[in-house]
Design a protein around this motif. Structure first.
Motif, PDB file in Angstrom:
ATOM      1  N   GLY A  11       0.813  -1.204   0.000  1.00  9.32           N
ATOM      2  CA  GLY A  11       0.000   0.000   0.000  1.00  9.32           C
ATOM      3  C   GLY A  11       0.841   1.247   0.000  1.00  9.32           C
ATOM      4  O   GLY A  11       2.050   1.205   0.063  1.00  9.32           O
ATOM      5  N   SER A  12       0.188   2.312  -0.044  1.00  8.33           N
ATOM      6  CA  SER A  12       0.845   3.591  -0.161  1.00  8.33           C
ATOM      7  C   SER A  12       0.458   4.472   1.012  1.00  8.33           C
ATOM      8  O   SER A  12      -0.671   4.428   1.483  1.00  8.33           O
ATOM      9  CB  SER A  12       0.425   4.222  -1.490  1.00  8.33           C
ATOM     10  OG  SER A  12       0.522   5.601  -1.463  1.00  8.33           O
ATOM     11  N   ILE A  13       1.381   5.272   1.443  1.00  7.65           N
ATOM     12  CA  ILE A  13       1.098   6.195   2.543  1.00  7.65           C
ATOM     13  C   ILE A  13       0.055   7.213   2.118  1.00  7.65           C
ATOM     14  O   ILE A  13      -0.805   7.605   2.877  1.00  7.65           O
ATOM     15  CB  ILE A  13       2.399   6.877   3.010  1.00  7.65           C
ATOM     16  CG1 ILE A  13       3.283   5.838   3.694  1.00  7.65           C
ATOM     17  CG2 ILE A  13       2.111   8.036   3.942  1.00  7.65           C
ATOM     18  CD1 ILE A  13       4.639   6.328   4.104  1.00  7.65           C
ATOM     19  N   ARG A  14       0.125   7.640   0.859  1.00 13.64           N
ATOM     20  CA  ARG A  14      -0.833   8.629   0.361  1.00 13.64           C
ATOM     21  C   ARG A  14      -2.152   8.008  -0.071  1.00 13.64           C
ATOM     22  O   ARG A  14      -3.041   8.716  -0.487  1.00 13.64           O
ATOM     23  CB  ARG A  14      -0.237   9.358  -0.836  1.00 13.64           C
ATOM     24  CG  ARG A  14       0.911  10.239  -0.486  1.00 13.64           C
ATOM     25  CD  ARG A  14       1.275  11.052  -1.687  1.00 13.64           C
ATOM     26  NE  ARG A  14       2.526  11.729  -1.427  1.00 13.64           N
ATOM     27  CZ  ARG A  14       3.362  12.097  -2.354  1.00 13.64           C
ATOM     28  NH1 ARG A  14       3.103  11.861  -3.617  1.00 13.64           N
ATOM     29  NH2 ARG A  14       4.479  12.718  -2.049  1.00 13.64           N
ATOM     30  N   GLY A  15      -2.242   6.680  -0.064  1.00 13.15           N
ATOM     31  CA  GLY A  15      -3.478   6.038  -0.465  1.00 13.15           C
ATOM     32  C   GLY A  15      -3.582   5.762  -1.954  1.00 13.15           C
ATOM     33  O   GLY A  15      -4.621   5.358  -2.432  1.00 13.15           O
ATOM     34  N   MET A  16      -2.500   6.019  -2.704  1.00  7.82           N
ATOM     35  CA  MET A  16      -2.549   5.714  -4.138  1.00  7.82           C
ATOM     36  C   MET A  16      -1.620   4.540  -4.417  1.00  7.82           C
ATOM     37  O   MET A  16      -0.705   4.260  -3.647  1.00  7.82           O
ATOM     38  CB  MET A  16      -2.180   6.928  -4.992  1.00  7.82           C
ATOM     39  CG  MET A  16      -0.736   7.402  -4.891  1.00  7.82           C
ATOM     40  SD  MET A  16      -0.324   8.715  -6.063  1.00  7.82           S
ATOM     41  CE  MET A  16      -1.350  10.051  -5.506  1.00  7.82           C
ATOM     42  N   SER A  17      -1.871   3.867  -5.514  1.00 11.32           N
ATOM     43  CA  SER A  17      -1.028   2.725  -5.866  1.00 11.32           C
ATOM     44  C   SER A  17       0.337   3.205  -6.329  1.00 11.32           C
ATOM     45  O   SER A  17       0.528   4.378  -6.656  1.00 11.32           O
ATOM     46  CB  SER A  17      -1.688   1.910  -6.981  1.00 11.32           C
ATOM     47  OG  SER A  17      -1.585   2.607  -8.219  1.00 11.32           O
ATOM     48  N   ALA A  18       1.298   2.282  -6.360  1.00 14.03           N
ATOM     49  CA  ALA A  18       2.634   2.614  -6.851  1.00 14.03           C
ATOM     50  C   ALA A  18       2.573   3.064  -8.304  1.00 14.03           C
ATOM     51  O   ALA A  18       3.282   3.989  -8.706  1.00 14.03           O
ATOM     52  CB  ALA A  18       3.564   1.416  -6.691  1.00 14.03           C
ATOM     53  N   ARG A  24       2.073  10.015 -11.595  1.00  9.30           N
ATOM     54  CA  ARG A  24       2.094  11.378 -11.064  1.00  9.30           C
ATOM     55  C   ARG A  24       3.490  11.983 -11.229  1.00  9.30           C
ATOM     56  O   ARG A  24       3.645  13.120 -11.672  1.00  9.30           O
ATOM     57  CB  ARG A  24       1.702  11.385  -9.582  1.00  9.30           C
ATOM     58  CG  ARG A  24       1.616  12.807  -8.976  1.00  9.30           C
ATOM     59  CD  ARG A  24       1.512  12.773  -7.458  1.00  9.30           C
ATOM     60  NE  ARG A  24       2.722  12.274  -6.827  1.00  9.30           N
ATOM     61  CZ  ARG A  24       3.859  12.975  -6.693  1.00  9.30           C
ATOM     62  NH1 ARG A  24       3.952  14.193  -7.158  1.00  9.30           N
ATOM     63  NH2 ARG A  24       4.916  12.435  -6.082  1.00  9.30           N
ATOM     64  N   ARG A  25       4.514  11.201 -10.898  1.00  9.53           N
ATOM     65  CA  ARG A  25       5.885  11.682 -11.030  1.00  9.53           C
ATOM     66  C   ARG A  25       6.211  12.000 -12.487  1.00  9.53           C
ATOM     67  O   ARG A  25       6.852  12.996 -12.782  1.00  9.53           O
ATOM     68  CB  ARG A  25       6.873  10.649 -10.501  1.00  9.53           C
ATOM     69  CG  ARG A  25       6.847  10.488  -9.004  1.00  9.53           C
ATOM     70  CD  ARG A  25       7.831   9.424  -8.579  1.00  9.53           C
ATOM     71  NE  ARG A  25       7.723   9.110  -7.165  1.00  9.53           N
ATOM     72  CZ  ARG A  25       8.483   8.225  -6.561  1.00  9.53           C
ATOM     73  NH1 ARG A  25       9.404   7.554  -7.237  1.00  9.53           N
ATOM     74  NH2 ARG A  25       8.331   7.985  -5.273  1.00  9.53           N
ATOM     75  N   ASN A  26       5.780  11.130 -13.397  1.00 13.44           N
ATOM     76  CA  ASN A  26       6.044  11.369 -14.815  1.00 13.44           C
ATOM     77  C   ASN A  26       5.377  12.658 -15.286  1.00 13.44           C
ATOM     78  O   ASN A  26       5.985  13.454 -16.002  1.00 13.44           O
ATOM     79  CB  ASN A  26       5.563  10.182 -15.657  1.00 13.44           C
ATOM     80  CG  ASN A  26       5.728  10.443 -17.133  1.00 13.44           C
ATOM     81  OD1 ASN A  26       4.783  10.848 -17.805  1.00 13.44           O
ATOM     82  ND2 ASN A  26       6.930  10.235 -17.629  1.00 13.44           N
ATOM     83  N   ALA A  27       4.165  12.886 -14.864  1.00 10.96           N
ATOM     84  CA  ALA A  27       3.446  14.093 -15.270  1.00 10.96           C
ATOM     85  C   ALA A  27       4.100  15.356 -14.723  1.00 10.96           C
ATOM     86  O   ALA A  27       4.006  16.428 -15.323  1.00 10.96           O
ATOM     87  CB  ALA A  27       1.990  14.019 -14.801  1.00 10.96           C
ATOM     88  N   ASN A  28       4.796  15.234 -13.596  1.00 10.17           N
ATOM     89  CA  ASN A  28       5.423  16.386 -12.964  1.00 10.17           C
ATOM     90  C   ASN A  28       6.884  16.587 -13.351  1.00 10.17           C
ATOM     91  O   ASN A  28       7.548  17.464 -12.795  1.00 10.17           O
ATOM     92  CB  ASN A  28       5.325  16.269 -11.440  1.00 10.17           C
ATOM     93  CG  ASN A  28       3.904  16.424 -10.960  1.00 10.17           C
ATOM     94  OD1 ASN A  28       3.093  17.078 -11.592  1.00 10.17           O
ATOM     95  ND2 ASN A  28       3.587  15.783  -9.858  1.00 10.17           N
ATOM     96  N   LEU A  29       7.384  15.793 -14.273  1.00  9.93           N
ATOM     97  CA  LEU A  29       8.781  15.958 -14.684  1.00  9.93           C
ATOM     98  C   LEU A  29       8.992  17.352 -15.273  1.00  9.93           C
ATOM     99  O   LEU A  29       8.271  17.770 -16.172  1.00  9.93           O
ATOM    100  CB  LEU A  29       9.174  14.920 -15.742  1.00  9.93           C
ATOM    101  CG  LEU A  29       9.468  13.521 -15.249  1.00  9.93           C
ATOM    102  CD1 LEU A  29       9.808  12.631 -16.442  1.00  9.93           C
ATOM    103  CD2 LEU A  29      10.618  13.508 -14.274  1.00  9.93           C
TER     104      LEU A  29
END
Length: 178
Positions: A11-18, A24-29
């Motif tokens: 699981g994820s601390i933020r509640g989203m899947s890996a 999300r990281r790719n979109a924020n590059l």
């Protein structure tokens, strides 16, 4: 530990899947990786095989830019039939001439046995795997075995520039295996 996921993938601390986190990281590059994307042929004419272990940041470890090398990864960084398949395509169709094999210290494959893991899978699924686990005890011996498999692979035209290394996951040092 990162702020996005539990180290064991529970699981994820933020509640989203890996996967969602990676998207999300790719979109924020903001900075795109430098390198040549104009051709599938690696400019350094090298194929690099290493383990799938997340501690090995292949592009950072070797200072690689996109487009410079083919990077193959599997459990243990061992030469299997599928690796030979990929190397045959890499050499015959995409121009690579050298092979670098990099296995590492503290590898998960050192913690299992061939029969023990196959027994576990057979018990869980009812079927025994036909493929080899490639478990090993001594990483240098495993590197030598993989180098020999490449050097003797009948499908590979370029087997004279094959070198193997052990990467220390704690120090980042590479030690050549001869």
């Amino acid at each position: 530990m990162s702020d996005c996921a539990h180290p064991l993938g529970r699981g994820s601390i933020r509640g989203m899947s890996a996967i969602d986190e990676l998207l999300r990281r790719n979109a924020n590059l903001t900075e795109r990786t430098l390198g040549d994307r104009s051709t599938p042929q690696p400019s350094m004419r090298i194929a690099l095989l290493t383990c799938m272990d997340a501690r090995i940041r292949v592009f950072a470890v070797f200072g690689l830019a996109e487009g410079e090398a083919h990077v193959l990864r599997n459990a243990g960084g061992v030469v299997t039939d599928d690796v030979i398949r990929s190397l045959a395509l890499s050499q015959r169709k995409l121009g690579t001439r050298e092979v670098m094999i990099v296995q590492h210290t503290n590898c998960g494959l050192q913690q299992v046995t061939e029969d023990g893991f196959k027994d576990e899978l057979e018990e869980a699924s009812g079927l025994r795997p036909t493929w080899s686990v490639e478990a090993f005890r001594e990483v240098k011996d495993s590197v030598r075995t993989s180098m020999n498999r490449v050097r003797h692979a009948i499908y590979l035209p370029h087997t004279d520039q094959v070198r193997g290394f052990v990467y220390d996951v704690h120090t980042g040092q590479l030690t050549e295996v001869v």
